[in-house]
Scaffold this motif. Structure first.
Motif, PDB file in Angstrom:
ATOM      1  N   LEU A 134       0.831  -1.199   0.000  1.00 15.50           N
ATOM      2  CA  LEU A 134       0.000   0.000   0.000  1.00 15.50           C
ATOM      3  C   LEU A 134       0.869   1.255   0.000  1.00 15.50           C
ATOM      4  O   LEU A 134       0.565   2.241  -0.681  1.00 15.50           O
ATOM      5  CB  LEU A 134      -0.925   0.002   1.216  1.00 15.50           C
ATOM      6  CG  LEU A 134      -2.135  -0.926   1.174  1.00 15.50           C
ATOM      7  CD1 LEU A 134      -2.872  -0.900   2.499  1.00 15.50           C
ATOM      8  CD2 LEU A 134      -3.063  -0.545   0.050  1.00 15.50           C
ATOM      9  N   ALA A 135       1.957   1.217   0.753  1.00 13.88           N
ATOM     10  CA  ALA A 135       2.889   2.339   0.759  1.00 13.88           C
ATOM     11  C   ALA A 135       3.550   2.501  -0.606  1.00 13.88           C
ATOM     12  O   ALA A 135       3.739   3.614  -1.104  1.00 13.88           O
ATOM     13  CB  ALA A 135       3.945   2.138   1.843  1.00 13.88           C
ATOM     14  N   MET A 136       3.898   1.375  -1.228  1.00 11.45           N
ATOM     15  CA  MET A 136       4.549   1.433  -2.534  1.00 11.45           C
ATOM     16  C   MET A 136       3.629   2.035  -3.591  1.00 11.45           C
ATOM     17  O   MET A 136       4.071   2.804  -4.457  1.00 11.45           O
ATOM     18  CB  MET A 136       4.981   0.034  -2.961  1.00 11.45           C
ATOM     19  CG  MET A 136       5.828   0.011  -4.234  1.00 11.45           C
ATOM     20  SD  MET A 136       5.840  -1.596  -5.043  1.00 11.45           S
ATOM     21  CE  MET A 136       4.180  -1.684  -5.706  1.00 11.45           C
ATOM     22  N   MET A 137       2.335   1.683  -3.542  1.00 10.03           N
ATOM     23  CA  MET A 137       1.391   2.223  -4.520  1.00 10.03           C
ATOM     24  C   MET A 137       1.352   3.740  -4.467  1.00 10.03           C
ATOM     25  O   MET A 137       1.271   4.419  -5.490  1.00 10.03           O
ATOM     26  CB  MET A 137      -0.016   1.672  -4.250  1.00 10.03           C
ATOM     27  CG  MET A 137      -0.239   0.225  -4.582  1.00 10.03           C
ATOM     28  SD  MET A 137      -0.176  -0.148  -6.352  1.00 10.03           S
ATOM     29  CE  MET A 137       1.411  -0.961  -6.426  1.00 10.03           C
ATOM     30  N   SER A 138       1.417   4.283  -3.261  1.00 13.07           N
ATOM     31  CA  SER A 138       1.343   5.740  -3.112  1.00 13.07           C
ATOM     32  C   SER A 138       2.512   6.423  -3.787  1.00 13.07           C
ATOM     33  O   SER A 138       2.383   7.550  -4.279  1.00 13.07           O
ATOM     34  CB  SER A 138       1.309   6.116  -1.622  1.00 13.07           C
ATOM     35  OG  SER A 138       2.550   5.855  -0.999  1.00 13.07           O
ATOM     36  N   MET A 139       3.658   5.766  -3.831  1.00 13.89           N
ATOM     37  CA  MET A 139       4.851   6.359  -4.430  1.00 13.89           C
ATOM     38  C   MET A 139       4.899   6.111  -5.927  1.00 13.89           C
ATOM     39  O   MET A 139       5.158   7.014  -6.719  1.00 13.89           O
ATOM     40  CB  MET A 139       6.094   5.770  -3.758  1.00 13.89           C
ATOM     41  CG  MET A 139       7.386   6.475  -4.081  1.00 13.89           C
ATOM     42  SD  MET A 139       7.535   8.002  -3.144  1.00 13.89           S
ATOM     43  CE  MET A 139       9.259   8.390  -3.443  1.00 13.89           C
ATOM     44  N   THR A 140       4.641   4.884  -6.339  1.00 14.40           N
ATOM     45  CA  THR A 140       4.808   4.512  -7.742  1.00 14.40           C
ATOM     46  C   THR A 140       3.810   5.226  -8.640  1.00 14.40           C
ATOM     47  O   THR A 140       4.169   5.776  -9.688  1.00 14.40           O
ATOM     48  CB  THR A 140       4.670   2.987  -7.899  1.00 14.40           C
ATOM     49  OG1 THR A 140       5.621   2.333  -7.062  1.00 14.40           O
ATOM     50  CG2 THR A 140       4.904   2.582  -9.347  1.00 14.40           C
ATOM     51  N   LEU A 141       2.530   5.233  -8.254  1.00 13.63           N
ATOM     52  CA  LEU A 141       1.517   5.849  -9.103  1.00 13.63           C
ATOM     53  C   LEU A 141       1.602   7.368  -9.101  1.00 13.63           C
ATOM     54  O   LEU A 141       1.066   8.018  -9.996  1.00 13.63           O
ATOM     55  CB  LEU A 141       0.126   5.396  -8.665  1.00 13.63           C
ATOM     56  CG  LEU A 141      -0.176   3.917  -8.910  1.00 13.63           C
ATOM     57  CD1 LEU A 141      -1.550   3.556  -8.391  1.00 13.63           C
ATOM     58  CD2 LEU A 141      -0.080   3.573 -10.394  1.00 13.63           C
ATOM     59  N   SER A 142       2.284   7.944  -8.111  1.00 12.86           N
ATOM     60  CA  SER A 142       2.458   9.399  -8.092  1.00 12.86           C
ATOM     61  C   SER A 142       3.247   9.890  -9.295  1.00 12.86           C
ATOM     62  O   SER A 142       3.105  11.039  -9.720  1.00 12.86           O
ATOM     63  CB  SER A 142       3.171   9.831  -6.805  1.00 12.86           C
ATOM     64  OG  SER A 142       2.420   9.494  -5.672  1.00 12.86           O
ATOM     65  N   GLN A 143       4.073   9.013  -9.853  1.00 10.75           N
ATOM     66  CA  GLN A 143       4.879   9.400 -11.003  1.00 10.75           C
ATOM     67  C   GLN A 143       4.014   9.746 -12.212  1.00 10.75           C
ATOM     68  O   GLN A 143       4.383  10.573 -13.040  1.00 10.75           O
ATOM     69  CB  GLN A 143       5.835   8.260 -11.356  1.00 10.75           C
ATOM     70  CG  GLN A 143       6.788   8.553 -12.496  1.00 10.75           C
ATOM     71  CD  GLN A 143       7.743   7.405 -12.747  1.00 10.75           C
ATOM     72  OE1 GLN A 143       7.768   6.428 -12.009  1.00 10.75           O
ATOM     73  NE2 GLN A 143       8.529   7.511 -13.791  1.00 10.75           N
ATOM     74  N   GLY A 144       2.834   9.125 -12.297  1.00 11.99           N
ATOM     75  CA  GLY A 144       1.975   9.347 -13.457  1.00 11.99           C
ATOM     76  C   GLY A 144       1.522  10.781 -13.603  1.00 11.99           C
ATOM     77  O   GLY A 144       1.282  11.258 -14.711  1.00 11.99           O
TER      78      GLY A 144
END
Length: 273
Positions: free
Chosen positions: A86-96
């Motif tokens: 869940l923490a990773m999703m917040s970081m990875t999708l922010s790049q979009g």
């Protein structure tokens, strides 16, 4: 009216437009971005497939060995890694948000927006709102897959609190990528720089594995890595354990990043030639 529009200095529109106008403009731009996603559903593939691929990969490739190190097996690792995901999703999708912003600049859409008498911040807030929606969609997909691979949701309030904390942190990181989307010349550049930032932050953290066995110099890095505190806070909220310290450190990181990067992103957007 045309003279006011064409001769306005950068940022003048924000001074003239009241809060209600900003909110109305933000809502219209959110609708515009959602309609764009509707016309281009492939833009949701990363939000759909990333949680599925990463969950299956880490659970079935690393789950057995890391789970044994945690004192259990694959089931024990599922309980450990899902809050971190869940923490990773917040970081990875922010790049979009940065790559999409850069594409809009290169297509001329942003030039059109900046020629209109709308609040400059409304454009950025609308982008962030839609990306947060994509993150929540990815989170829902992740939790469905997590339950299928054996994750036990025992604390629903903790799960919702984790989603809120992840959204708060993601919104702060989006200001960083919005700034990159303005100052870099192409979406590929934003993606490349984002990868260089995200990769060490994600894997140099406690998201996928405990940090106890890491070398001292790497553990020193993970101690200051906000993704580690976000992942640890998520575990405390969802499966039990200490929460307060990691929670407040994560909130502090989010507030500090937003306080620094939001004015920078808005200023760069106003003054970009």
């Amino acid at each position: 009216m045309s003279a006011v529009t064409t001769n306005a200095t950068p940022g003048a529109a924000d001074v003239r437009i009241p809060l209600r106008g900003h909110l109305r403009h933000t809502g219209a731009l959110i609708r515009r971005n959602l309609l764009w996603i509707r016309q281009d559903p492939e833009s949701m593939f990363d939000a759909l497939l990333m949680p599925i691929v990463f969950t299956l990969l880490f659970v079935y490739v690393f789950g057995g060995s890391i789970g044994q190190a945690l004192g259990g097996g694959q089931e024990r690792y599922v309980q450990y890694v899902i809050p971190g995901m869940l923490a990773m999703m917040s970081m990875t999708l922010s790049q979009g948000v940065g790559t999409g912003f850069s594409q809009d600049f290169n297509s001329g859409v942003m030039d059109r927006f900046r020629s209109l008498p709308i609040g400059r911040g409304s454009v950025l807030f609308a982008k962030i709102a839609v990306e947060l929606g994509r993150m929540l969609f990815a989170t829902a997909v992740l939790m469905v897959v997590a339950v299928l691979v054996g994750f036990h949701i025992t604390n629903w309030p903790g799960l919702f609190a984790t989603v809120g904390l992840s959204a708060l942190f993601a919104s702060s990181i989006m200001w960083v990528f919005l700034t990159l989307g303005v100052i870099l010349k192409s979406a590929q550049s934003v993606q490349g720089v984002g990868f260089l930032v995200l990769f060490p932050l994600q894997f140099g953290s406690s998201i996928f594995a405990p940090t106890a066995s890491m070398p001292g110099w790497l553990r020193a890095f993970t101690d200051y890595n906000p993704l580690s505190t976000l992942a640890d806070a998520a575990r405390g909220l969802m499966v039990g354990g200490p929460v307060a310290h990691d929670l407040w450190v994560t909130v502090g990181w989010a507030v500090a990043i937003t306080a620094v990067m939001a004015p920078v992103a808005i200023h760069k957007f106003r003054t970009k030639s």
